[in-house]
Every structure is written in structure tokens, then in C-alpha cells.
Design a protein around this motif. Structure first.
Motif: not given
Length: 135
Positions: A84-85, A80-81, A87-88, A17, A14
Motif C-alpha cells: 500500500e505504501d 500488504e501494508a 502504491t502511494r 502508519q 503515512e
């Protein structure tokens, strides 16, 4: 791999990112990611002790110059990025999405002191009775 080691690895990923998004945004991306996570948390619906439903559709409006720069460097992968964050974040908190998760990034003319706006809601096809108890 132990859960503690996995969590440390996830945090390191993270941070990497966040640094990558920071370079692209020329802002502190943590603020944008925090706003997205906060929107998710604020709209959580507790259905039962073990079931918390959160919105699955998010809209991120970026200041037009920032948006244009990101599209030049990242193309369509920013949404999308961010998804994804998110989602986590949902997994860490035991959230259940109201449907397939989507983060849409658009441009908007914003005042200079407001580089972005975040909104979240269930997708329109989700009915209120879908928030009932899980079988």
C-alpha cells in the motif's frame, strides 16, 4: 476537499502508519520504507515522456527475530501494508507497474548491522517488449 488538504491528510496517514510499523519492528520503519521506495526508483525504466515502468515484484528479507515478532503481531498483513505504501509512492511519481504489485516478506539470517534486505524486479512472465509505448 482540496488537493493540498488531501496531501496533508495522506502525509498524516503515512506518519501514523510509520509509527505503527515502528512499534512492531522496534526499529525506525522509515529506513525500510525508504529502502523499498529507493529500490522502486532505482529500477524505473523511462519508456517515454509520459510513461515510467517500475518493478512489480519486491522481496523484503527481515532478520529472523524481527520477522517472527511481526508474524506474531501482524500475521500476513505486513506485505500488504508495504505494498500500500509503495502504491502511494508510485501514484505520487506517476509510475506504471510492470504487472500486479506484490511485496513478499520473508525471514533470513542477517548480520546484526543489517536488519533487512530489499530487492525488486519485474515478475518473470513480463516480457521486455511489454515496455513499449502505450497506445
Amino acid at each position: 476537499m482540496s488537493r493540498e488538504a488531501l496531501t496533508r491528510w495522506e502525509r498524516a496517514l503515512e506518519r501514523w502508519q510509520n509509527a505503527l510499523v515502528s512499534k512492531a519492528l522496534h526499529h525506525e520503519p522509515v529506513e525500510l520504507l525508504d529502502a523499498l521506495r529507493r529500490t522502486c526508483d532505482e529500477h524505473a525504466v523511462v519508456c517515454s515522456e509520459n510513461r515510467v515502468i517500475v518493478p512489480n515484484a519486491y522481496e523484503v528479507e527481515l532478520d529472523e527475530p524481527v520477522y517472527e515478532e511481526l508474524m506474531r503481531h501482524r500475521g500476513g498483513t505486513l506485505g500488504e501494508a508495504l505494498a500500500e505504501d509503495l502504491t502511494r509512492h508510485g501514484e505520487r511519481n506517476g509510475y506504471e507497474w510492470a504487472g500486479p504489485l506484490a511485496v513478499r516478506v520473508t525471514s533470513a539470517m542477517r548480520p546484526p548491522d543489517e536488519p533487512y534486505r530489499v530487492a525488486g524486479s519485474p515478475m518473470p512472465h513480463i516480457r521486455a517488449d511489454a515496455f513499449g509505448a502505450a497506445d
